[in-house]
Design a protein around this motif. Structure first.
Motif, mmCIF file in Angstrom:
data_model
loop_
_atom_site.group_PDB
_atom_site.id
_atom_site.type_symbol
_atom_site.label_atom_id
_atom_site.label_comp_id
_atom_site.label_asym_id
_atom_site.label_seq_id
_atom_site.Cartn_x
_atom_site.Cartn_y
_atom_site.Cartn_z
ATOM 1 N N ILE A 312 19.684 55.677 58.592
ATOM 2 C CA ILE A 312 18.586 56.669 58.333
ATOM 3 C C ILE A 312 16.768 55.768 59.246
ATOM 4 C CG2 ILE A 312 16.499 58.092 56.667
ATOM 5 C CD1 ILE A 312 19.907 58.601 57.030
ATOM 6 N N ASN A 313 15.988 55.670 59.570
ATOM 7 C CA ASN A 313 15.230 55.430 60.322
ATOM 8 C C ASN A 313 14.316 55.115 58.781
ATOM 9 O OD1 ASN A 313 13.296 57.551 59.989
ATOM 10 N ND2 ASN A 313 12.958 57.334 62.561
ATOM 11 N N PRO A 314 13.423 54.376 59.294
ATOM 12 C CA PRO A 314 12.248 53.518 58.058
ATOM 13 C C PRO A 314 11.160 54.677 57.728
ATOM 14 C CG PRO A 314 12.271 51.780 59.368
ATOM 15 C CD PRO A 314 13.428 52.574 60.028
ATOM 16 N N GLN A 315 11.049 55.912 58.164
ATOM 17 C CA GLN A 315 10.201 56.498 58.453
ATOM 18 C C GLN A 315 10.888 58.142 57.784
ATOM 19 O OE1 GLN A 315 10.587 55.492 62.130
ATOM 20 N NE2 GLN A 315 8.516 54.325 61.464
ATOM 21 N N GLY A 316 12.015 57.867 57.586
ATOM 22 C CA GLY A 316 13.654 58.850 57.315
ATOM 23 C C GLY A 316 13.462 60.366 57.971
ATOM 24 N N PHE A 321 24.047 58.144 63.835
ATOM 25 C CA PHE A 321 25.540 58.797 63.231
ATOM 26 C C PHE A 321 26.157 58.390 64.466
ATOM 27 C CE2 PHE A 321 24.131 62.672 63.984
ATOM 28 C CZ PHE A 321 25.595 63.795 64.545
ATOM 29 N N SER A 322 27.631 57.661 63.695
ATOM 30 C CA SER A 322 28.380 58.114 64.734
ATOM 31 C C SER A 322 29.432 59.365 64.644
ATOM 32 C CB SER A 322 29.860 56.594 64.557
ATOM 33 O OG SER A 322 30.804 56.881 65.082
ATOM 34 N N SER A 323 29.932 60.108 65.567
ATOM 35 C CA SER A 323 30.914 61.101 65.722
ATOM 36 C C SER A 323 31.449 60.948 66.593
ATOM 37 C CB SER A 323 30.108 62.210 66.452
ATOM 38 O OG SER A 323 30.797 63.795 66.217
ATOM 39 N N LEU A 324 32.616 61.608 66.510
ATOM 40 C CA LEU A 324 34.719 61.285 67.106
ATOM 41 C C LEU A 324 33.956 62.928 67.799
ATOM 42 C CD1 LEU A 324 36.990 60.011 67.543
ATOM 43 C CD2 LEU A 324 37.886 62.357 65.905
ATOM 44 N N THR A 344 25.424 57.291 73.247
ATOM 45 C CA THR A 344 25.591 56.328 74.232
ATOM 46 C C THR A 344 26.917 57.924 74.746
ATOM 47 O OG1 THR A 344 27.243 56.200 72.147
ATOM 48 C CG2 THR A 344 25.253 54.865 72.406
ATOM 49 N N ASN A 345 27.856 57.087 75.504
ATOM 50 C CA ASN A 345 28.747 58.037 76.768
ATOM 51 C C ASN A 345 29.897 57.299 77.218
ATOM 52 O OD1 ASN A 345 27.744 56.692 79.080
ATOM 53 N ND2 ASN A 345 26.652 58.332 78.772
ATOM 54 N N GLN A 346 29.676 55.745 76.699
ATOM 55 C CA GLN A 346 30.640 54.829 77.278
ATOM 56 C C GLN A 346 31.685 54.425 76.359
ATOM 57 O OE1 GLN A 346 29.122 52.207 80.281
ATOM 58 N NE2 GLN A 346 28.622 53.796 81.251
ATOM 59 N N GLY A 347 33.344 54.813 76.295
ATOM 60 C CA GLY A 347 34.173 53.378 75.005
ATOM 61 C C GLY A 347 33.831 54.049 73.977
ATOM 62 N N ASN A 348 33.944 53.308 72.990
ATOM 63 C CA ASN A 348 34.013 53.495 71.498
ATOM 64 C C ASN A 348 32.064 52.897 71.003
ATOM 65 O OD1 ASN A 348 36.498 55.452 70.442
ATOM 66 N ND2 ASN A 348 37.154 54.246 72.010
ATOM 67 N N ASN A 349 31.891 53.749 70.327
ATOM 68 C CA ASN A 349 30.045 53.519 69.919
ATOM 69 C C ASN A 349 30.253 53.879 68.952
ATOM 70 O OD1 ASN A 349 28.939 52.401 72.729
ATOM 71 N ND2 ASN A 349 30.020 54.097 73.402
ATOM 72 N N GLU A 350 30.091 53.017 67.508
ATOM 73 C CA GLU A 350 29.973 52.743 66.008
ATOM 74 C C GLU A 350 29.024 52.055 65.363
ATOM 75 O OE1 GLU A 350 34.211 53.256 64.201
ATOM 76 O OE2 GLU A 350 34.769 52.656 66.175
ATOM 77 N N GLN A 351 28.723 52.406 64.389
ATOM 78 C CA GLN A 351 28.380 51.295 63.056
ATOM 79 C C GLN A 351 26.983 50.906 63.419
ATOM 80 O OE1 GLN A 351 30.773 47.641 63.396
ATOM 81 N NE2 GLN A 351 31.999 49.285 63.107
ATOM 82 N N PRO A 352 26.546 52.241 64.321
ATOM 83 C CA PRO A 352 24.399 52.520 64.052
ATOM 84 C C PRO A 352 24.210 51.933 62.540
ATOM 85 C CG PRO A 352 25.216 55.088 63.900
ATOM 86 C CD PRO A 352 26.476 53.995 63.346
ATOM 87 N N CYS A 353 23.010 51.074 62.856
ATOM 88 C CA CYS A 353 21.861 50.480 62.182
ATOM 89 C C CYS A 353 20.490 50.732 62.930
ATOM 90 C CB CYS A 353 22.326 49.230 61.453
ATOM 91 S SG CYS A 353 21.404 48.318 60.525
ATOM 92 N N PRO A 392 27.192 45.163 62.906
ATOM 93 C CA PRO A 392 25.170 45.022 62.768
ATOM 94 C C PRO A 392 25.027 45.988 61.354
ATOM 95 C CG PRO A 392 26.257 46.074 64.701
ATOM 96 C CD PRO A 392 28.154 46.544 63.826
ATOM 97 N N PHE A 393 24.060 44.903 61.067
ATOM 98 C CA PHE A 393 22.908 45.220 59.619
ATOM 99 C C PHE A 393 21.723 44.603 60.576
ATOM 100 C CE2 PHE A 393 20.477 45.451 56.899
ATOM 101 C CZ PHE A 393 20.544 46.835 56.305
ATOM 102 N N CYS A 394 20.923 45.271 61.093
ATOM 103 C CA CYS A 394 19.606 44.997 61.568
ATOM 104 C C CYS A 394 18.330 45.124 59.946
ATOM 105 C CB CYS A 394 19.236 45.931 62.430
ATOM 106 S SG CYS A 394 17.266 45.309 63.329
ATOM 107 N N SER A 395 17.967 43.567 59.874
ATOM 108 C CA SER A 395 16.693 43.750 59.235
ATOM 109 C C SER A 395 15.804 43.242 59.401
ATOM 110 C CB SER A 395 17.748 42.922 57.563
ATOM 111 O OG SER A 395 16.325 42.938 56.703
ATOM 112 N N ARG A 396 14.721 42.640 58.834
ATOM 113 C CA ARG A 396 13.026 41.089 59.529
ATOM 114 C C ARG A 396 12.801 39.913 58.303
ATOM 115 N NH1 ARG A 396 8.062 43.674 61.762
ATOM 116 N NH2 ARG A 396 9.817 44.220 63.418
#
Length: 396
Positions: A312-316, A321-324, A344-353, A392-396
């Motif tokens: 979920i983005n910081p603004q809520g 999400f990742s979908s098959l 996204t459309n190339q390869g497998n793309n997962e674990q969004p943050c 990956p997990f993105c933070s500050r």
């Protein structure tokens, strides 16, 4: 109308017309990065004498986002003359002078008056470059910059997994020295790295303090533990499943836990957003995303047969999400309307943050044949490989 009212009216009219060109200018240079296919904004740097690290960082930061083209730095003239830039494609000029501080003025090439003025510490380093480029980015886009973001991630080593840190664009990768056999989730909050891993025959949730290089085991169980989200530096949410019962729990760093939900379905990937908890469950037959509110549990995703890994983005307001769909792809959903877009459309793309700036995300992609971490924009227009790894997990 008496004389005092007339004077006030004249003053208001003058004030309005004096400011109007600046407002019109601000609207003209504002770059809407949410619109796909936008033209890159051309920026020139002037001055920055003896500030090679600062100007290099500004140029690299702005160009890495793919929203800007940066020229220079050029020698600075006594006064800013917009006529000098008329025959070029430059729209913004950033001028720096140094004395006891770095004095920065930003001009649009349509006016001799600055649209931004600020002083910075006289230090020729990457941090000062991040400060200046962040202000430029926010001035021209209206968004918080990603330049102070960092991310934690996992790499597969010869006999185990290692946990690593990096700055926002994949540079300055640091090895924490942490080694585990299986890691299911890794999170960064302040100077602490939380992670869940298989340790022998038990699952654990542990926390590593980056500052003093100490590690602490918080929870240990024979049941599967999957770290979900960190609420703050002392609380986190996770799921626990023994094969029959799945529970979503909140714990503090001392291991004091409280169950939020319990079911005979597979409930996992718990994420915290304000007063809601998002999670993945197979209770309707296939993995879908749900949320827990004060009124109960509600299903969130209805399109697609396999939806997982919500962020979920910081603004809520948005959920990634990742979908098959043949392969795994990243989707962005507007939480209020339910509208979702594949980015996204190339390869497998997962674990969004979602990153703290709310516009960029880190993901794992194998589109080039190996697991790599990418930085992508929420509209899918920007897709930049950062480094090899996953989770990956993105933070500050």
């Amino acid at each position: 109308m008496n004389s005092k009212l007339i004077k006030k009216f004249i003053a208001f009219v003058l004030f309005f017309y004096v400011l109007q060109p600046l407002n019109a200018l601000a609207e003209k240079i504002y770059l809407d990065i949410t619109q796909p296919g936008i033209k890159k904004l051309a920026i020139a740097l002037e001055g920055f004498d003896n500030l090679s690290n600062v100007s290099k960082t500004i140029k690299e930061n702005l160009e890495f986002t793919e929203y800007f083209r940066v020229y220079g730095p050029f020698p600075i003239t006594a006064e800013f003359d917009p006529q000098l830039w008329k025959s070029s494609d430059v729209e913004i000029v950033v001028r720096a002078r140094t004395l006891d501080k770095i004095s920065v003025k930003i001009f649009a090439t349509t006016s001799a008056s600055p649209i931004f003025v600020k002083e910075y510490p006289l230090k020729n380093n990457e941090f000062t470059g991040n400060l200046i480029s962040s202000d430029i980015y926010k001035l021209l886009t209206g968004k918080e910059s990603p330049f102070f973001n960092r991310f934690v991630f996992v790499r597969k080593l010869s006999s185990c997994m290692g946990i690593f840190l990096s700055n926002w664009n994949g540079k300055n990768v640091q090895d924490t020295g942490l080694r585990r056999h299986i890691i299911s989730r890794v999170l960064l909050k302040g100077n602490k790295i939380f992670y869940s891993a298989l340790n022998g025959k038990s699952w654990t949730i542990e926390v590593f303090d980056i500052s003093n290089k100490t590690n602490k085991e918080i929870i240990k169980s024979k049941a599967l533990l999957v770290l979900g989200d960190v609420l703050n530096e002392s609380q986190f949410i996770y799921s626990e499943s023994d094969g029959e019962i799945s529970e979503i729990k909140i714990s503090d760093i001392y291991g004091r836990t409280k169950a939020v939900s319990s079911s005979r379905w597979i409930d996992t990937s718990a994420r915290w957003s304000a007063s809601h908890i998002f999670f993945v469950s197979n209770r309707d037959g296939s993995p879908q995303i749900y949320k827990i509110t004060s009124s109960g549990t509600q299903r969130v995703t209805f399109q697609g047969r396999y939806n997982t890994e919500p962020s979920i983005n910081p603004q809520g307001s948005k959920m990634a999400f990742s979908s098959l769909v043949g392969n795994f792809q990243i989707y962005i959903m507007d939480i209020l309307s339910g509208t979702q877009t594949q980015i996204t459309n190339q390869g497998n793309n997962e674990q969004p943050c979602f990153c703290p700036d709310g516009h960029f995300l880190t993901i794992m992609s194998d589109r080039r044949g190996k697991k790599e971490i990418y930085l992508i924009s929420s509209d899918g227009a920007v897709q930049k490989p950062l480094t090899h790894g996953y989770l990956p997990f993105c933070s500050r």
